[in-house]
Design an enzyme around this catalytic site. Structure first.
Site, mmCIF file in Angstrom:
data_model
loop_
_atom_site.group_PDB
_atom_site.id
_atom_site.type_symbol
_atom_site.label_atom_id
_atom_site.label_comp_id
_atom_site.label_asym_id
_atom_site.label_seq_id
_atom_site.Cartn_x
_atom_site.Cartn_y
_atom_site.Cartn_z
ATOM 1 N N HIS A 284 0.818 -1.218 0.000
ATOM 2 C CA HIS A 284 0.000 0.000 0.000
ATOM 3 C C HIS A 284 0.852 1.268 0.000
ATOM 4 O O HIS A 284 0.719 2.097 -0.916
ATOM 5 C CB HIS A 284 -0.984 0.003 1.171
ATOM 6 C CG HIS A 284 -1.633 1.331 1.371
ATOM 7 N ND1 HIS A 284 -2.568 1.843 0.498
ATOM 8 C CD2 HIS A 284 -1.437 2.290 2.323
ATOM 9 C CE1 HIS A 284 -2.938 3.043 0.893
ATOM 10 N NE2 HIS A 284 -2.264 3.345 1.996
ATOM 11 N N ASP B 166 -3.210 8.520 -1.033
ATOM 12 C CA ASP B 166 -3.583 7.457 -0.097
ATOM 13 C C ASP B 166 -5.052 7.092 -0.256
ATOM 14 O O ASP B 166 -5.407 5.903 -0.322
ATOM 15 C CB ASP B 166 -3.293 7.934 1.324
ATOM 16 C CG ASP B 166 -3.745 6.945 2.382
ATOM 17 O OD1 ASP B 166 -3.448 5.751 2.244
ATOM 18 O OD2 ASP B 166 -4.395 7.378 3.357
ATOM 19 N N GLU C 171 1.037 4.820 12.877
ATOM 20 C CA GLU C 171 -0.242 4.220 13.233
ATOM 21 C C GLU C 171 -0.122 2.720 13.471
ATOM 22 O O GLU C 171 -0.779 2.170 14.360
ATOM 23 C CB GLU C 171 -1.264 4.441 12.117
ATOM 24 C CG GLU C 171 -1.740 5.861 11.951
ATOM 25 C CD GLU C 171 -2.763 5.969 10.832
ATOM 26 O OE1 GLU C 171 -3.356 4.933 10.465
ATOM 27 O OE2 GLU C 171 -2.967 7.082 10.319
ATOM 28 N N ASP C 172 0.697 2.038 12.679
ATOM 29 C CA ASP C 172 0.636 0.578 12.615
ATOM 30 C C ASP C 172 1.899 -0.136 13.075
ATOM 31 O O ASP C 172 2.085 -1.319 12.784
ATOM 32 C CB ASP C 172 0.296 0.148 11.186
ATOM 33 C CG ASP C 172 -1.099 0.608 10.781
ATOM 34 O OD1 ASP C 172 -2.015 0.516 11.614
ATOM 35 O OD2 ASP C 172 -1.272 1.076 9.650
#
Length: 205
Positions: free
Chosen positions: A45, A131, A73-74
């Site tokens: 992504h 995005d 975030e991840d």
């Protein structure tokens, strides 16, 4: 990397900054799978977002931030760690593009994020828009392949995600109408809205 590999590899050969960003993002997202992607590794992504921006001539700091835009975030990576490795500009872009996870309600969190992006500049708009285009295109393809089964991969209804993306597109149309892929984003969202409508109403939607 798959379809975006040649472009990102070329950018990495040209730019040590892009190379380091790709390596850092790959390590941060190792073992993660992107929801609604048909099982693609997560790194596909951000690599696709960066490849899209590279195709429109955006600079190396924008490409680096695009590659890193989900790591805060991840993963356990912090903005300050990114600042130390990649400099203020890249770290500030990633911070602007990261959700505030302390806001529990999905729509409220996305509304706050949209307001925050508006306070930044055109590079943040570019990454934000790329995005949204990459996310919505990937999810629409997954919905076409898998139908309603793809809904189970998400915590919120697809209709809610689409509504948020439509709000994002309207904001970008007002604030950054010069974005080269804005028409493509709006067209794709209209098609996705039609796909969901054709599939019929969902309980509670």
């Amino acid at each position: 990397m798959q379809s975006c590999a040649p472009r990102i590899e070329s950018a990495a050969e040209r730019s040590p900054l892009v190379r380091a960003a790709y390596e850092t993002a790959s390590a941060a997202h190792a073992g993660q799978v992107r929801n609604g992607s048909g099982g693609l590794p997560y790194i596909e992504h951000p690599a696709a977002v960066a490849a899209r921006l590279d195709s429109h001539g955006y600079g190396d700091e924008v490409l680096a931030a695009a590659l890193l835009h989900d790591v805060v975030e991840d993963s356990d990576t912090t903005v300050e760690e990114l600042r130390q490795q990649f400099g203020d500009r890249v770290a500030e872009l990633v911070a602007a593009l990261s959700d505030d996870e302390s806001i529990e309600d999905y729509r409220e969190r996305k509304d706050e994020h949209r307001v925050r992006v508006r306070r930044f500049d055109g590079d943040a708009f570019a990454i934000y828009g790329a995005d949204k285009l990459t996310n919505s295109s990937t999810l629409r393809q997954a919905f076409e392949r898998e139908g309603d089964s793809v809904r189970g991969e998400f915590k919120v209804p697809l209709e809610l995600k689409l509504g948020v993306w439509e709000d994002d597109a309207r904001m970008l149309r007002r604030e950054a109408p010069e974005l080269p892929f804005l028409d493509e984003l709006e067209d794709g969202l209209r098609l996705f809205r039609g796909d969901l409508a054709a599939a019929g109403p969902r309980p509670g939607i």
